[in-house]
Design a protein around this motif. Structure first.
Motif, PDB file in Angstrom:
ATOM      1  N   GLY A 101       1.029  -1.352  -0.060  1.00  0.00           N
ATOM      2  CA  GLY A 101      -0.042  -0.092   0.048  1.00  0.00           C
ATOM      3  C   GLY A 101       0.817   1.311   0.019  1.00  0.00           C
ATOM      4  N   VAL A 102       2.129   1.191   0.641  1.00  0.00           N
ATOM      5  CA  VAL A 102       3.012   2.268   0.797  1.00  0.00           C
ATOM      6  C   VAL A 102       3.230   2.695  -0.773  1.00  0.00           C
ATOM      7  N   TYR A 103       3.475   2.081  -1.795  1.00  0.00           N
ATOM      8  CA  TYR A 103       3.674   2.404  -3.119  1.00  0.00           C
ATOM      9  C   TYR A 103       2.557   3.515  -3.509  1.00  0.00           C
ATOM     10  N   GLY A 104       1.362   3.028  -3.177  1.00  0.00           N
ATOM     11  CA  GLY A 104       0.289   3.802  -3.779  1.00  0.00           C
ATOM     12  C   GLY A 104       0.561   5.431  -3.424  1.00  0.00           C
ATOM     13  N   ILE A 105       0.681   5.464  -2.010  1.00  0.00           N
ATOM     14  CA  ILE A 105       1.085   7.039  -1.570  1.00  0.00           C
ATOM     15  C   ILE A 105       2.336   7.628  -2.161  1.00  0.00           C
ATOM     16  N   THR A 106       3.314   6.579  -2.109  1.00  0.00           N
ATOM     17  CA  THR A 106       4.626   7.418  -2.334  1.00  0.00           C
ATOM     18  C   THR A 106       4.693   7.675  -4.002  1.00  0.00           C
ATOM     19  N   LEU A 107       3.992   6.748  -4.876  1.00  0.00           N
ATOM     20  CA  LEU A 107       4.047   7.192  -6.233  1.00  0.00           C
ATOM     21  C   LEU A 107       3.233   8.520  -6.520  1.00  0.00           C
ATOM     22  N   GLY A 108       2.255   8.140  -5.692  1.00  0.00           N
ATOM     23  CA  GLY A 108       1.101   9.384  -5.953  1.00  0.00           C
ATOM     24  C   GLY A 108       1.667  10.772  -5.661  1.00  0.00           C
ATOM     25  N   SER A 159       4.315  10.465   4.352  1.00  0.00           N
ATOM     26  CA  SER A 159       3.231   9.312   4.814  1.00  0.00           C
ATOM     27  C   SER A 159       3.713   8.178   4.671  1.00  0.00           C
ATOM     28  N   SER A 160       4.656   7.903   3.604  1.00  0.00           N
ATOM     29  CA  SER A 160       5.314   6.411   3.327  1.00  0.00           C
ATOM     30  C   SER A 160       6.431   6.193   4.544  1.00  0.00           C
ATOM     31  N   ALA A 161       7.163   7.196   4.951  1.00  0.00           N
ATOM     32  CA  ALA A 161       8.080   6.954   6.039  1.00  0.00           C
ATOM     33  C   ALA A 161       7.217   6.580   7.205  1.00  0.00           C
ATOM     34  N   GLN A 162       5.982   7.262   7.485  1.00  0.00           N
ATOM     35  CA  GLN A 162       5.402   6.926   8.769  1.00  0.00           C
ATOM     36  C   GLN A 162       4.823   5.716   8.549  1.00  0.00           C
ATOM     37  N   MET A 163       4.517   5.221   7.373  1.00  0.00           N
ATOM     38  CA  MET A 163       3.756   3.787   7.288  1.00  0.00           C
ATOM     39  C   MET A 163       4.671   2.665   7.473  1.00  0.00           C
ATOM     40  N   ILE A 164       5.769   3.071   7.052  1.00  0.00           N
ATOM     41  CA  ILE A 164       6.997   2.186   7.217  1.00  0.00           C
ATOM     42  C   ILE A 164       7.353   1.872   8.711  1.00  0.00           C
ATOM     43  N   SER A 165       7.412   3.015   9.216  1.00  0.00           N
ATOM     44  CA  SER A 165       7.645   2.851  10.700  1.00  0.00           C
ATOM     45  C   SER A 165       6.853   2.108  11.492  1.00  0.00           C
ATOM     46  N   TYR A 166       5.526   2.527  11.265  1.00  0.00           N
ATOM     47  CA  TYR A 166       4.616   1.933  12.151  1.00  0.00           C
ATOM     48  C   TYR A 166       4.234   0.492  11.841  1.00  0.00           C
ATOM     49  N   GLU A 167       4.704   0.049  10.370  1.00  0.00           N
ATOM     50  CA  GLU A 167       4.480  -1.214  10.027  1.00  0.00           C
ATOM     51  C   GLU A 167       5.291  -1.972  10.906  1.00  0.00           C
ATOM     52  N   LEU A 168       6.343  -1.658  11.312  1.00  0.00           N
ATOM     53  CA  LEU A 168       7.313  -2.290  12.215  1.00  0.00           C
ATOM     54  C   LEU A 168       6.513  -2.683  13.599  1.00  0.00           C
ATOM     55  N   THR A 169       5.897  -1.747  14.163  1.00  0.00           N
ATOM     56  CA  THR A 169       5.239  -2.106  15.334  1.00  0.00           C
ATOM     57  C   THR A 169       4.075  -2.959  15.097  1.00  0.00           C
ATOM     58  N   LEU A 170       3.466  -2.657  13.875  1.00  0.00           N
ATOM     59  CA  LEU A 170       2.302  -3.723  13.810  1.00  0.00           C
ATOM     60  C   LEU A 170       2.592  -5.097  13.614  1.00  0.00           C
ATOM     61  N   GLY A 171       3.721  -5.258  12.863  1.00  0.00           N
ATOM     62  CA  GLY A 171       4.098  -6.541  12.722  1.00  0.00           C
ATOM     63  C   GLY A 171       4.525  -7.269  14.224  1.00  0.00           C
ATOM     64  N   ILE A 172       5.161  -6.837  14.917  1.00  0.00           N
ATOM     65  CA  ILE A 172       5.652  -7.209  16.061  1.00  0.00           C
ATOM     66  C   ILE A 172       4.504  -7.429  16.959  1.00  0.00           C
ATOM     67  N   ALA A 173       3.260  -6.454  16.862  1.00  0.00           N
ATOM     68  CA  ALA A 173       2.292  -6.845  17.829  1.00  0.00           C
ATOM     69  C   ALA A 173       1.688  -7.961  17.442  1.00  0.00           C
ATOM     70  N   LEU A 174       1.471  -8.057  16.156  1.00  0.00           N
ATOM     71  CA  LEU A 174       0.728  -9.031  15.393  1.00  0.00           C
ATOM     72  C   LEU A 174       1.516 -10.371  15.600  1.00  0.00           C
ATOM     73  N   PHE A 184      -2.474  10.533  13.273  1.00  0.00           N
ATOM     74  CA  PHE A 184      -1.176  10.514  12.192  1.00  0.00           C
ATOM     75  C   PHE A 184      -1.273  10.859  10.821  1.00  0.00           C
ATOM     76  N   ASP A 185      -2.430  11.674  10.668  1.00  0.00           N
ATOM     77  CA  ASP A 185      -2.823  11.993   9.255  1.00  0.00           C
ATOM     78  C   ASP A 185      -2.143  13.285   8.859  1.00  0.00           C
ATOM     79  N   LEU A 186      -0.786  13.648   9.390  1.00  0.00           N
ATOM     80  CA  LEU A 186       0.100  14.842   9.079  1.00  0.00           C
ATOM     81  C   LEU A 186       0.074  14.824   7.314  1.00  0.00           C
ATOM     82  N   PRO A 187       0.472  13.714   6.336  1.00  0.00           N
ATOM     83  CA  PRO A 187       0.658  13.853   5.214  1.00  0.00           C
ATOM     84  C   PRO A 187      -0.368  14.640   4.461  1.00  0.00           C
ATOM     85  N   GLU A 188      -1.761  14.407   4.619  1.00  0.00           N
ATOM     86  CA  GLU A 188      -2.620  15.267   3.674  1.00  0.00           C
ATOM     87  C   GLU A 188      -3.253  16.183   4.511  1.00  0.00           C
TER      88      GLU A 188
END
Lengths: 172, 636, 365, 100, 514
Positions: free
Chosen positions: C147-154, C170-185, C240-244
């Motif tokens: 999903g990150v691609y969509g936003i970055t390329l956009g 926004s992609s930087a933010q999503m990647i950082s939090y993806e890490l926490t998401l993964g570990i929680a999962l 966290f909706d700073l990007p837009e």
């Protein structure tokens, strides 16, 4: 319909087309995107080979992280399209060399593998489920696992240090 | 008896060391006196030894005393056992006698001669060392000790010739003497090695029976020794050093270059006479060399200006006679001539020394003349010596020289025509000897005085005079006393012949022929003397006349046959050129080779460096090529 | 050479997909899921505007239809018929592809979410999930990273600095939090599987929760909180909706977008919200399970409907929570956001993972 | 059951393309991408080979490859960034100073 | 039965070197005095070594495992050959230190450290009975000399030092290869065991080549000699004395100790070649010496010539010649050492080494003149002095089997006289050459003290060599045991009974000699 052969053909086609375009595209962003395509194709191949976990990891790590990194670099540096270098002799020679490598790798492998394919697998059938992979990873390959983790740490520190913007007092 | 022998050796060495270390503090005559005292005692010891040996029966007439074992290596037939010791036998005692005898006289003479020289103590220390070397040469128990003496005397002659540091001529002459002697020594060494290889021993005692028994000896072995003898006794090829050796003080010339050292060669040949006899044609070589040297030296002596050079060449000539005698197998005659020659030649040299001393160093005959009024005693003594040298009847020279000629003629008479040629050469040399002796005497003492006006020559001081007188008596009486062959009064032969080898082909002349020969020799000597005296007595007209008739021959003689220049041209300069060549070769080729290796690696590194051209692609490309090669290798 | 061109042998015994679910049944299920999500999204938009209005003591859209119920239809029509603007110097294909990627990844996440148990009708048991792939949870993660691609390329494709910066942020933010998401999962997986590793399948997780009766949110409260915050960050929702964010970056990466492309981004965002909440429900809130209402065993139509109803109720409740948060919490500045992500969320999630690990080993769960 | 040879052939092609990109292209980033391609080709071989023997082991190895690739990209891109900052271009052939 | 004396003689100077090295605050003069005391003490300690075993075996052995894993042992031992060489080394050392008072004024402490380290290395070389240990000491003695020449040398010192090291190290690498192969082939590096080990003829040929290469460079035999003149010209006086006095002997010692006994078959095979090289060395060295103008170069090339004699003696395979050769090693150490000291003294005064600049020194420096003449006479082998004994034995021994070689070699004696007397005439006699000749002081007491022991030994060995020879001969015979057997076997293969190579070397009972 969606048997393994067709899946294989589909994914390998994606991978190959992606790969060719990566090499030939002049605009680095396009090249990057085609590479993402290639990665997804390869991920698909992993699925056809029954390694589901690898497929997911491939997508997550390669497509998800590495390519994003590439895109970051390309976008941040907003590189313009590089003029396509003509096919100089060096270029020709190198292509020739690659063709030779391809032939050399493919040919014997194919032959050798077939001959040995019949050989009885030396270990009990170990399907590539996450559990089995994990057990191998933490038992047989414990040391490499630790080493790789160390490698990643070093890579992180290295990357940060190298790419760090020098503070004002530091010489560039 | 061992004590006597031991002392004979220790005394001179001790005196040499004493004078060498503390000589500086002794002033004036003391060093000379000490040295003379030592020499005289040695002479006494020699006489004691002589008497002791006379007491012994003929066949056991030898004394062997070894002090300590010098060298003992190997085992069985390869055993090399050498001791430091003494071997007294008639031959060695005879030599010891006249060496110490003439030696002490010359020591006496030197006291006053060297009185004003500032390095006198050094001079006497060298003389004592020389005496030690000569004695050990003669009395040494084995050939190695003889060799020790051999090189020792060479060293002393080097030191004494070069005694006067300043003079470049003296230094060069000293070095020349040592080097030429060394050439001879190489021959001696090779002879020794060969002897040890064949007979396994070098000791005189042990060699005596072997030599007696041996039949065929490789001629080259004997010739090895002969080369050594030539080097030491200044025979034809290696005589060049003797005339130059005159650069040393005159007593040195007298002692070393007339009486003792030069006779060492003869001693060696006599000591190894059985070997020479057994070596087929070795003796002929010796004979012919002797005769040739005698004639050659005699010719050169004709036109020498320097009084000492005339005597030097006459010594070479007389030595030639001795070797001729050895060559003919008449070893006894050779010994006899050695002794008589020692007397009159020492006398002549000392006389010349007195003259030079009187003229404050002037040696050129053309600057002397009419000295018999100023130096009557010296003149009388020298005349006696001159007559002895020329071989005029009652004097010593006549008997020994005549005996040699007699043997030559006898062998010719016994059927070997070549001996006649030798006899002819001998007679001609005798004539020449008489001629140049007369020339020298008249130029020096007779005729008008050409002496530098503000030089007023005075008679030689006492010690010199005494020495001259004693030698004069010896020159007159010596000959007859030791052996008048015709009258079969031959005490020397009876004494010395048993030790020497029997002549290969003994001959006997009918008495009438013997006496005839003696008369002939006498007549030739007198005639030649008168011509010489006449030519150089008056205004040299006849001499100049002779020069005109054969100008080139005259110049040849004057230039001493250009032998020195010849040697320089043929040997010294090429050798030096080879040396330079080697140096250049060494620096350029051998060193270059190694330096080249260094620069080659530098070259190699520059070429390899080009591969690192910084282009990433090049590296990538070569990596791929490498991989491909490896793969093909692996798969092939 | 003939040996080389070995023809692939078809091995009937090992088909790719299991026989139990023939292709047409999967298609049917996917249409059903797609239909539900597509209906939920516009409702969600309306609900958001109404709820935010209600929270801010104002009325919100009530003109169109009864009380504004047809407002989504109006928006849809607007989206469709507005003029497609495309700034010049823009890579055409990428410009259009970017929003599509965002929408597709968000929607395809739903395929993995199990709506209910297994429906037993006419002798065929149909698991109420589109594709119960055995790497289920990982697929979610994988799709979110795509999903990150969509936003970055956009951001990059719209050829303007603001959108580029917005996209990258926004992609930087999503990647950082993806890490926490993964570990929680991961912690959930560890807790669910106990000492012996279970599997990635969501249905398995739900079954485990049903079996023990305690939902994961009670077993791993910290994990639940962290996962939700990370989910907020992943979908660029309010804190966290700073990007837009309008004031700083003028709409962030979709500034240049108009009409339908903007619509797709919009759809992507809300679909991601729905998918996110669905996953949270499955992981932490016991999915379609309710203590007494639902039964684990295969059920008839009645049982299935109750399971789906329970599941939807939970999802809607959670969506309400999403909207609620948006209009209560203030927006985080970018550096605060990144700091919080890396220096707080990550360590905590590791701690949680540790807790889960120990718990699984000692068999608390 | 797709025979292993086909997978190997595919990976060989991918590897070849990777090398071509690496050797032929000037742009450092494209060179990096081709390296990634090569690594992927390697992964394919790992798994293809493992499928007939010990599938799990193949995946384990592939995992390691991916980890290493990630590390390599991180450092590589940092270098490219530093290079760009220094040279304002990422053309490999413009950076020739590191020469003997 | 381990005897610690040898270890003391080696480790004593080494410890002292370390002490001095780690004592920066020590002033130069006390350091030099301390070194002098240590070297004299070492000399005195090494004297008992001369009591060697009559049967030629090893005495004062110290055999301790060193690197057990590889079977390398710290095995020291001395016999008739190495004892005199060790004593020569310990004798020359104090003289070098004494001589350093004249010309070493800065960095004196380091100079002493180098000297002590070098002494330890060299004594080690002569005492080592384990191949690897030998190699270690062989290299250890090289480094201090390199530094000595490189730091304290003349103008082109770095070039000379580097050349010297490159030559020696290139050679010693081959040696190392040889040692490794020997250890591999025979399983042990111990000298005693190796002497009984049998290697195939081909192996021996290669190994002999490797060992001989290293030692020939060190000797130096003709083709490899170009480093010697450079090293000598640039080395300080002390360095030259040690370089000529001892370092060159390591080459010949190596040939005698390792090449001959360990590879008998190859030794006979290569003997003619080495004899030829030796003779060439003698004549070529003498000719070069004659063509030189630099004093030190003359003596350097004379060393090439003298050592040519030694090699001639060794490879004539004659026991008396080999004994003479060993004695000549010691004589050369004494006479060349004295000559270099003298040249050093004149250099301290005149600061030039060109022969042409000198002349007429005898008048102003009589003591120097006497000493120079004395040393020259010993060097050219005047009978009555030590030189003659060695040369005589070598030539007489060699003559038995190789008359031509011996006669050519004896020409060397003649050439020797020519260039040495040329040197003496150039320096001492003739008109005064150097303008400042008058200002130079004659030899001081210290300088005379440096030379006195050497001259005393020259006379002692000259007049009574037997005590020394009786010690050397049995050891040399033991070394030549196997090559001689192989020679006889090769000469008369049929007649000889099968020689049991492995039999322990039978000792010639002393009684049998009478």
């Amino acid at each position: 319909m969606l048997s393994e052969t067709t899946a294989f053909l589909l994914f390998s086609a994606i991978a190959l087309v992606g790969a060719v375009n990566v090499v030939t595209r002049r605009n680095p962003v396009h090249a990057a995107l085609w590479l993402v395509g290639a990665f997804l194709g390869v991920a698909g191949l992993f699925l056809t080979l029954g390694a589901g976990l690898l497929g997911a990891i491939q997508v997550m790590v390669y497509a998800g992280a590495i390519m994003v990194l590439f895109l970051f670099v390309i976008l941040l540096l907003n590189l313009d399209t590089t003029p396509f270098e003509g096919l100089s002799i060096a270029r020709g020679a190198s292509l020739l060399a690659t063709a030779a490598t391809v032939a050399l790798i493919a040919f014997p492998f194919a032959r050798a593998r077939e001959l040995r394919a019949a050989a009885v697998p030396d270990e009990p059938e170990l399907p590539a489920t996450a559990g089995n992979i994990a057990s191998i990873l933490f038992h047989q390959y414990a040391l490499p696992f630790e080493v790789v983790s160390l490698l990643l740490l070093i890579a992180m520190v290295g990357a940060i240090h190298l790419a760090r913007r020098p503070r004002r007092d530091e010489p560039t | 008896m061992n004590l006597v022998a031991g002392l004979l050796l220790i005394l001179p060495l001790a005196m040499a060391a004493l004078l060498g270390l503390f000589g500086k503090r002794l002033h004036g005559k003391t060093p000379g006196l000490l040295a003379f005292g030592m020499a005289a005692t040695c002479f006494g010891l020699a006489v004691a030894a002589f008497l002791h040996l006379r007491g012994l029966p003929e066949e056991a007439r030898f004394v062997e005393a070894s002090f300590w074992r010098w060298l003992d290596l190997g085992s069985g037939d390869q055993r090399l056992a050498l001791d430091v010791g003494v071997w007294l036998d008639p031959l060695s005692v005879t030599w010891a006698l006249f060496v110490t005898g003439v030696g002490s006289l010359i020591f006496l003479y030197s006291i006053s001669y060297m009185e004003h020289e500032e390095g006198a103590w050094r001079y006497f220390s060298y003389l004592c060392l020389f005496l030690f070397s000569m004695l050990i040469l003669v009395l040494g128990e084995n050939l190695v000790l003889t060799f020790l003496g051999w090189e020792g005397v060479g060293l002393c002659s080097y030191l004494l010739i070069g005694f006067d540091y300043g003079k470049e001529v003296a230094a060069r002459a000293g070095r020349k003497a040592f080097v030429v002697n060394r050439i001879g020594d190489v021959g001696f060494l090779i002879g020794m090695f060969w002897t040890w290889k064949l007979y396994g021993t070098l000791g005189h005692g042990e060699m005596k029976p072997i030599m007696a028994a041996v039949t065929a000896v490789p001629p080259l072995l004997a010739l090895g020794y002969f080369v050594g003898a030539c080097g030491k006794s200044a025979q034809l090829p290696l005589f060049v050093w003797l005339p130059d050796a005159m650069a040393g003080p005159t007593p040195v010339s007298a002692l070393i270059h007339a009486a003792t050292m030069v006779t060492a060669g003869i001693y060696l040949v006599l000591r190894l006479s059985p070997l020479f006899v057994a070596a087929e044609w070795a003796l002929d070589v010796v004979a012919w060399t002797g005769a040739a040297t005698a004639l050659f030296a005699g010719l050169i002596a004709l036109r020498q200006r320097d009084i000492k050079r005339v005597l030097a060449y006459s010594t070479v000539s007389q030595l030639g006679y001795m070797f001729l005698a050895c060559g003919l197998g008449a070893f006894g005659a050779a010994a006899f001539h050695v002794i008589t020659h020692a007397f009159f030649k020492a006398l002549l040299f000392l006389g010349a020394g007195a003259v030079i001393h009187a003229l404050h160093g002037e040696q050129d005959l053309w600057k002397m003349g009419g000295l018999k009024h100023h130096l009557p005693k010296t003149a009388r003594a020298m005349t006696a010596g001159a007559f002895a040298l020329a071989g005029i009847f009652p004097f010593a020279g006549f008997f020994s020289k005549d005996e040699i000629l007699g043997v030559a003629f006898a062998q010719g008479y016994a059927g070997d025509p070549s001996r006649y040629v030798l006899w002819g050469m001998g007679v001609l040399t005798a004539a020449l000897t008489a001629f140049y002796t007369a020339r020298m005497m008249t130029l020096c003492f007779g005729g008008t005085s050409r002496v530098d006006p503000h030089l007023h020559p005075h008679e030689a001081p006492a010690p010199m005079a005494i020495a001259l007188q004693v030698l004069m008596v010896a020159s007159i009486v010596g000959g007859a006393a030791l052996g008048f062959e015709a009258l079969h009064w031959m005490p020397l032969h009876h004494w010395i012949d048993p030790v020497l080898a029997a002549p290969p082909h003994p001959t006997h002349l009918p008495p009438a022929l013997n006496w005839g020969l003696m008369a002939l020799a006498m007549m030739i000597a007198v005639l030649a003397w008168r011509i010489g005296a006449k030519w150089y007595g008056g205004d040299f007209a006849p001499a100049r006349q002779a020069e005109l008739t054969a100008p080139r021959f005259a110049k040849l003689l004057q230039g001493r046959f250009f032998v020195d220049e010849l040697y320089a041209l043929l040997i010294v300069r090429p050798l030096r050129f080879v040396a330079e060549l080697c140096l250049e070769f060494d620096r350029r080729v051998v060193d270059g080779l190694f330096r080249g290796a260094g620069s080659f690696s530098a070259l190699l590194s520059t070429t390899v460096r080009l591969a690192q051209n910084g282009v990433v692609h090049a590296y990538a490309f070569w990596m791929v090529v490498g991989a491909v090669l490896l793969l093909t290798l692996a798969l092939a | 050479m003939s040996a080389l061109l070995l023809l692939p042998t078809v091995d009937p015994a090992e088909p790719l997909l299991d026989a139990a679910s023939p292709l047409w049944l999967t298609l049917l299920k996917s249409v059903a899921v797609f239909g539900i999500t597509m209906t939920l999204v516009p409702l969600l938009v309306l609900a958001e505007r109404r709820v935010s209005a209600w929270m801010q003591y104002r009325v919100g859209p009530n003109r169109v239809g009864i009380g504004g119920s047809l407002q989504p239809m109006a928006d849809l029509v607007k989206m469709l018929f507005k003029e497609e603007l495309k700034p010049d110097g823009v890579p055409a294909f990428l410009f259009t592809a970017a929003p599509a990627i965002a929408a597709i990844t968000a929607l395809s996440m739903m395929a993995v979410v199990p709506f209910g148990g297994t429906l037993e009708i006419a002798g065929r048991s149909i698991p109420l999930v589109v594709a119960d792939v055995d790497i289920g949870v990982l697929a979610v993660l994988a799709l979110s990273s795509i999903g990150v691609y969509g936003i970055t390329l956009g951001g990059w494709a719209s050829n303007s600095k603001y959108s580029l910066l917005g996209g990258l942020r926004s992609s930087a933010q999503m990647i950082s939090y993806e890490l926490t998401l993964g570990i929680a999962l991961l912690s959930v997986l560890v807790a669910a599987s106990g000492p012996e590793f279970g599997s990635f399948k969501l249905s398995e997780l739900i079954a485990r929760q049903a079996e023990s009766g305690i939902w994961n949110c009670f077993k791993l409260p910290l994990g639940f909180v962290l996962f939700t915050i990370a989910a907020f960050a992943e979908t660029n929702r309010l804190p966290f909706d700073l990007p837009e964010a309008e004031p700083e970056l003028v709409g962030g990466y979709h500034t240049e977008y108009s009409s339908m492309r903007f619509g797709l981004f919009f759809l992507g965002e809300y679909a991601a919200m729905v998918a996110g909440s669905a996953v949270i429900v499955c992981l932490f809130l016991g999915g379609w399970h309710f203590p007494y209402l639902t039964k684990e065993v295969a059920v008839g139509w009645g049982g299935a409907l109750t399971q789906v109803a329970v599941f939807l109720a939970k999802v809607l409740a959670f969506l309400f929570f999403f909207i609620h948060v948006r209009w209560t919490l203030p927006r985080l500045r970018y550096d605060q956001l990144m700091n919080f992500g890396w220096k707080w969320m990550l360590p905590l999630s590791l701690l949680n993972l540790l807790f889960a690990g120990i718990g699984a080993a000692l068999g608390w769960f | 059951m797709v025979p292993q040879a086909w997978y190997l052939l595919l990976s060989a092609l991918l590897f070849g393309l990777g090398i071509a990109g690496f050797v032929a292209r000037r742009n450092t980033l494209v060179m990096f991408m081709s390296v990634e391609l090569m690594l992927n080709a390697a992964n394919v071989v790992f798994l293809a080979a493992a499928r007939d023997h010990v599938p799990a082991r193949g995946s384990a190895c592939a995992l390691f490859v991916i980890a290493v690739a990630a590390a390599e990209v991180a450092v590589g891109l940092a270098l490219v960034l530093a290079l760009f900052r220094l040279r304002k271009s990422v053309q490999a052939d413009e950076v020739r100073e590191l020469r003997a | 039965m381990n005897d610690l004396l040898l270890a003391g003689v080696i480790l004593g100077p080494l410890a002292a070197a370390l002490l001095l090295a780690l004592w920066p605050k020590l002033a130069p003069e006390p350091a030099r005095l301390l070194t002098l005391l240590i070297t004299v003490a070492t000399f005195v300690a090494s004297l008992p070594l001369l009591a060697t075993d009559a049967a030629g075996g090893m005495t004062r052995e110290l055999d301790v495992p060193w690197i057990a894993a590889l079977g390398i042992r710290f095995h020291l031992g001395v016999d008739g050959i190495s004892a005199p060489l060790v004593v020569l080394t310990t004798l020359l050392m104090p003289l070098v230190v004494l001589a350093s008072y004249g010309h070493v004024h800065d960095r004196v402490r380091q100079y002493c450290v180098l000297l002590l380290a070098m002494e330890a290395g060299m004594v080690g070389v002569f005492a080592a009975l384990d191949l690897v240990l030998f190699y270690v000491f062989f290299e250890m003695s090289l480094i201090p000399l390199y530094l000595l020449v490189g730091v304290y040398g003349g103008a082109r010192r770095t070039y000379a030092a580097l050349k010297f090291v490159l030559f020696t190290v290139a050679g010693s690498l081959l040696l190392l290869l040889g040692i490794l192969y020997v250890m591999h082939a025979t399983g042990s590096a111990d000298f005693a065991a190796l002497r009984r080990a049998t290697l195939s003829v081909r192996e021996q040929a290669w190994l002999f080549a490797a060992f001989a290469a290293a030692f020939c460079v060190k000797v130096p035999l003709v083709p490899f000699h170009t480093w010697l003149p450079d090293a000598h010209v640039e080395a300080p006086t002390g360095g030259s004395v040690i370089l000529a006095g001892v370092t060159l002997k390591m080459g010949t010692y190596g040939l005698l100790r390792f090449c001959l006994p360990l590879f008998p078959a190859a030794s006979i095979e290569h003997a003619p070649l080495l004899l030829a090289l030796a003779v060439v060395g003698i004549l070529y060295g003498a000719l070069l010496a004659w063509a030189q103008s630099d004093l030190k170069k003359i003596i350097a090339y004379s060393s090439v010539s003298h050592l040519g004699f030694v090699v001639l003696g060794l490879f004539s395979l004659q026991s008396s010649a080999a004994t003479g050769a060993t004695l000549q090693m010691i004589n050369h150490g004494l006479s060349t050492g004295a000559l270099f000291l003298l040249i050093g003294m004149i250099y301290e005064r005149a600061h030039t080494r060109q022969l042409a600049d000198f002349g007429g020194l005898a008048r102003t420096m009589p003591r120097f003149a006497v000493c120079l003449v004395f040393a020259t006479l010993s060097s050219i082998g005047l009978p009555g002095l030590n030189g003659f004994v060695g040369e005589f034995l070598i030539l007489i021994g060699t003559w038995r089997d190789h008359p031509l070689a011996a006669s050519l070699a004896s020409l060397g004696v003649l050439l020797g006289a020519i260039y040495m007397l040329g040197l003496v005439k150039g320096l001492l006699f003739g008109p005064v050459g150097h303008p400042k000749t008058a200002t130079w002081r004659d030899l001081t007491l210290r300088e005379m003290a440096t030379l006195a022991p050497l001259f005393a030994l020259m006379i002692a060995i000259g007049f009574a060599p037997q005590p020394l020879l009786s010690r050397i001969e049995p050891a040399v015979e033991r070394m030549l045991e196997r090559p001689r057997l192989a020679l006889e076997a090769s000469l008369a293969p049929t007649a000889m009974p099968s020689v049991d190579e492995g039999a322990p070397p039978h000792d010639r009972a002393p009684g049998e000699r009478r």
